[in-house]
Design a protein around this motif. Sequence first.
Motif, PDB file in Angstrom:
ATOM      1  N   VAL A  53       2.195  -5.153 -11.450  1.00  0.00           N
ATOM      2  CA  VAL A  53       2.779  -6.143 -10.543  1.00  0.00           C
ATOM      3  C   VAL A  53       1.696  -6.515  -9.540  1.00  0.00           C
ATOM      4  O   VAL A  53       1.144  -5.654  -8.854  1.00  0.00           O
ATOM      5  CB  VAL A  53       4.016  -5.600  -9.814  1.00  0.00           C
ATOM      6  CG1 VAL A  53       4.571  -6.668  -8.868  1.00  0.00           C
ATOM      7  CG2 VAL A  53       5.088  -5.163 -10.808  1.00  0.00           C
ATOM      8  N   HIS A  54       1.380  -7.804  -9.483  1.00  0.00           N
ATOM      9  CA  HIS A  54       0.261  -8.292  -8.695  1.00  0.00           C
ATOM     10  C   HIS A  54       0.777  -9.344  -7.709  1.00  0.00           C
ATOM     11  O   HIS A  54       1.666 -10.129  -8.035  1.00  0.00           O
ATOM     12  CB  HIS A  54      -0.792  -8.933  -9.604  1.00  0.00           C
ATOM     13  CG  HIS A  54      -1.179  -8.066 -10.765  1.00  0.00           C
ATOM     14  ND1 HIS A  54      -2.348  -7.346 -10.798  1.00  0.00           N
ATOM     15  CD2 HIS A  54      -0.537  -7.804 -11.945  1.00  0.00           C
ATOM     16  CE1 HIS A  54      -2.416  -6.669 -11.929  1.00  0.00           C
ATOM     17  NE2 HIS A  54      -1.335  -6.943 -12.654  1.00  0.00           N
ATOM     18  N   HIS A  93      14.165  -8.626  -8.524  1.00  0.00           N
ATOM     19  CA  HIS A  93      14.069  -7.171  -8.493  1.00  0.00           C
ATOM     20  C   HIS A  93      13.372  -6.699  -9.767  1.00  0.00           C
ATOM     21  O   HIS A  93      13.788  -7.043 -10.872  1.00  0.00           O
ATOM     22  CB  HIS A  93      15.472  -6.559  -8.386  1.00  0.00           C
ATOM     23  CG  HIS A  93      15.461  -5.090  -8.150  1.00  0.00           C
ATOM     24  ND1 HIS A  93      16.537  -4.281  -8.421  1.00  0.00           N
ATOM     25  CD2 HIS A  93      14.502  -4.256  -7.653  1.00  0.00           C
ATOM     26  CE1 HIS A  93      16.250  -3.033  -8.112  1.00  0.00           C
ATOM     27  NE2 HIS A  93      15.030  -2.992  -7.643  1.00  0.00           N
ATOM     28  N   ILE A  94      12.308  -5.916  -9.582  1.00  0.00           N
ATOM     29  CA  ILE A  94      11.571  -5.329 -10.707  1.00  0.00           C
ATOM     30  C   ILE A  94      11.768  -3.820 -10.608  1.00  0.00           C
ATOM     31  O   ILE A  94      10.979  -3.107  -9.984  1.00  0.00           O
ATOM     32  CB  ILE A  94      10.080  -5.707 -10.645  1.00  0.00           C
ATOM     33  CG1 ILE A  94       9.915  -7.235 -10.527  1.00  0.00           C
ATOM     34  CG2 ILE A  94       9.339  -5.189 -11.872  1.00  0.00           C
ATOM     35  CD1 ILE A  94       8.508  -7.680 -10.187  1.00  0.00           C
ATOM     36  N   PRO A  95      12.853  -3.299 -11.181  1.00  0.00           N
ATOM     37  CA  PRO A  95      13.236  -1.911 -10.894  1.00  0.00           C
ATOM     38  C   PRO A  95      12.258  -0.867 -11.405  1.00  0.00           C
ATOM     39  O   PRO A  95      12.074   0.168 -10.766  1.00  0.00           O
ATOM     40  CB  PRO A  95      14.608  -1.774 -11.563  1.00  0.00           C
ATOM     41  CG  PRO A  95      14.694  -2.882 -12.542  1.00  0.00           C
ATOM     42  CD  PRO A  95      13.865  -3.986 -11.999  1.00  0.00           C
ATOM     43  N   ASP A  96      11.592  -1.125 -12.535  1.00  0.00           N
ATOM     44  CA  ASP A  96      10.714  -0.073 -13.071  1.00  0.00           C
ATOM     45  C   ASP A  96       9.435   0.093 -12.255  1.00  0.00           C
ATOM     46  O   ASP A  96       8.713   1.086 -12.410  1.00  0.00           O
ATOM     47  CB  ASP A  96      10.401  -0.316 -14.551  1.00  0.00           C
ATOM     48  CG  ASP A  96       9.483  -1.495 -14.812  1.00  0.00           C
ATOM     49  OD1 ASP A  96       9.148  -2.224 -13.859  1.00  0.00           O
ATOM     50  OD2 ASP A  96       9.108  -1.708 -15.976  1.00  0.00           O
ATOM     51  N   ALA A  97       9.146  -0.854 -11.363  1.00  0.00           N
ATOM     52  CA  ALA A  97       7.977  -0.758 -10.487  1.00  0.00           C
ATOM     53  C   ALA A  97       8.366  -0.568  -9.026  1.00  0.00           C
ATOM     54  O   ALA A  97       7.491  -0.449  -8.160  1.00  0.00           O
ATOM     55  CB  ALA A  97       7.119  -2.014 -10.618  1.00  0.00           C
ATOM     56  N   GLU A  98       9.672  -0.545  -8.751  1.00  0.00           N
ATOM     57  CA  GLU A  98      10.180  -0.462  -7.375  1.00  0.00           C
ATOM     58  C   GLU A  98       9.589  -1.564  -6.492  1.00  0.00           C
ATOM     59  O   GLU A  98       9.066  -1.316  -5.411  1.00  0.00           O
ATOM     60  CB  GLU A  98       9.902   0.909  -6.765  1.00  0.00           C
ATOM     61  CG  GLU A  98      10.720   2.035  -7.359  1.00  0.00           C
ATOM     62  CD  GLU A  98      10.736   3.252  -6.465  1.00  0.00           C
ATOM     63  OE1 GLU A  98      11.626   3.347  -5.607  1.00  0.00           O
ATOM     64  OE2 GLU A  98       9.839   4.096  -6.632  1.00  0.00           O
ATOM     65  N   VAL A  99       9.691  -2.792  -7.000  1.00  0.00           N
ATOM     66  CA  VAL A  99       9.247  -3.975  -6.266  1.00  0.00           C
ATOM     67  C   VAL A  99      10.416  -4.928  -6.126  1.00  0.00           C
ATOM     68  O   VAL A  99      11.162  -5.166  -7.089  1.00  0.00           O
ATOM     69  CB  VAL A  99       8.070  -4.677  -6.972  1.00  0.00           C
ATOM     70  CG1 VAL A  99       7.732  -5.999  -6.287  1.00  0.00           C
ATOM     71  CG2 VAL A  99       6.846  -3.770  -7.002  1.00  0.00           C
ATOM     72  N   LEU A 100      10.566  -5.480  -4.943  1.00  0.00           N
ATOM     73  CA  LEU A 100      11.614  -6.451  -4.665  1.00  0.00           C
ATOM     74  C   LEU A 100      10.966  -7.670  -4.027  1.00  0.00           C
ATOM     75  O   LEU A 100      10.392  -7.581  -2.932  1.00  0.00           O
ATOM     76  CB  LEU A 100      12.657  -5.842  -3.722  1.00  0.00           C
ATOM     77  CG  LEU A 100      13.936  -6.616  -3.484  1.00  0.00           C
ATOM     78  CD1 LEU A 100      14.691  -6.864  -4.787  1.00  0.00           C
ATOM     79  CD2 LEU A 100      14.829  -5.870  -2.514  1.00  0.00           C
ATOM     80  N   VAL A 160       8.459  -1.475  -2.584  1.00  0.00           N
ATOM     81  CA  VAL A 160       7.543  -2.488  -2.051  1.00  0.00           C
ATOM     82  C   VAL A 160       8.317  -3.802  -1.967  1.00  0.00           C
ATOM     83  O   VAL A 160       8.849  -4.282  -2.977  1.00  0.00           O
ATOM     84  CB  VAL A 160       6.309  -2.664  -2.953  1.00  0.00           C
ATOM     85  CG1 VAL A 160       5.426  -3.813  -2.453  1.00  0.00           C
ATOM     86  CG2 VAL A 160       5.512  -1.365  -3.027  1.00  0.00           C
ATOM     87  N   VAL A 161       8.407  -4.370  -0.770  1.00  0.00           N
ATOM     88  CA  VAL A 161       9.110  -5.634  -0.569  1.00  0.00           C
ATOM     89  C   VAL A 161       8.076  -6.726  -0.333  1.00  0.00           C
ATOM     90  O   VAL A 161       7.230  -6.616   0.555  1.00  0.00           O
ATOM     91  CB  VAL A 161      10.090  -5.550   0.618  1.00  0.00           C
ATOM     92  CG1 VAL A 161      10.809  -6.888   0.810  1.00  0.00           C
ATOM     93  CG2 VAL A 161      11.110  -4.429   0.397  1.00  0.00           C
ATOM     94  N   VAL A 162       8.152  -7.771  -1.151  1.00  0.00           N
ATOM     95  CA  VAL A 162       7.244  -8.916  -1.026  1.00  0.00           C
ATOM     96  C   VAL A 162       7.976 -10.006  -0.251  1.00  0.00           C
ATOM     97  O   VAL A 162       8.919 -10.617  -0.766  1.00  0.00           O
ATOM     98  CB  VAL A 162       6.818  -9.445  -2.407  1.00  0.00           C
ATOM     99  CG1 VAL A 162       5.805 -10.586  -2.245  1.00  0.00           C
ATOM    100  CG2 VAL A 162       6.239  -8.329  -3.271  1.00  0.00           C
ATOM    101  N   PRO A 163       7.589 -10.267   1.001  1.00  0.00           N
ATOM    102  CA  PRO A 163       8.242 -11.341   1.764  1.00  0.00           C
ATOM    103  C   PRO A 163       7.741 -12.697   1.298  1.00  0.00           C
ATOM    104  O   PRO A 163       6.755 -12.800   0.561  1.00  0.00           O
ATOM    105  CB  PRO A 163       7.811 -11.041   3.200  1.00  0.00           C
ATOM    106  CG  PRO A 163       6.459 -10.427   3.041  1.00  0.00           C
ATOM    107  CD  PRO A 163       6.508  -9.632   1.751  1.00  0.00           C
TER     108      PRO A 163
END
Length: 275
Positions: free
Chosen positions: A12-13, A163-170, A208-211
């Motif tokens: 995730v980039h 939501h990308i649950p397998d990477a814990e990114v929102l 990790v939350v991407v605003p």
Amino acid sequence: MTLRFVEVADRVHVLREPLLQVNVTLLVGDGAALLVDTLSTAGQAAELARAARAVTPYPWVLVNTHHHFDHCFGNATLAGDPPRPVYAHQLAAAALRDPDRLRREAHAEMRDEQPHLAGELLNTDVLAPTHPVGEREELDVGGRPVILRHLGRAHTAADLVVHIPDAEVLVAGDLVEQSGPPAFEDSYPLRWPEAVAELLRMTTSTTVVVPGHGDLVDHEFVHAQHGLLSDLAWRIRAGHAGGTPAERVAAEAPFGARPALIATRRGYAELNGEL
């Protein structure tokens, strides 16, 4: 300045566009990829495509977090011909089917602050999303699950979070802002706290939350912003009930007097049944 992605979690980039601090997220799966948001113009989108191709050769699908120009006017460039799927909330998709209005609004917004960008926006080819989303949709991106959710009216009537649950990114879009105060021009400030509360339920201490704009944030930051939005909503309701002028409410509200005044006027309009 050359745009480039930085890996923030497993494949995730995130890329931050320097002019308006807009974040774009690139998810890479097995033989497939996904781009969340597409920037403001064909030129920006072409640079974004080059940056994405430096990370992966795989074909991508697109997601727009909402219909504001800085998150979706690059659709036509990045979708290609024939266009790859473009996902957005159904109301955002409808708004993007009226490109003349959106171009005029974008030009007016940027005319004084960024006149060169404003001129480009008037001539940008706007591509409407091909896959409207309701409350929830699940995608498979090369074996990786992605959940698109609409959490209610907030920054706009048509926000999507990714939501990308397998990477814990929102990827929160403009539901969460870091580089400046929330933008309230199209907002529903009385409902925004409820949407962020639901967002918090999707996070943990390690998410990790991407605003929409600015630095990456975490659960604690989102919790703090929820508190400020809740305080603002309470002040708007109390001010409306007491007949307090919007200017007086805004002077004591979070986020600064100018953004809070826009929010208060929007909140009063909603309480008056005008939104």
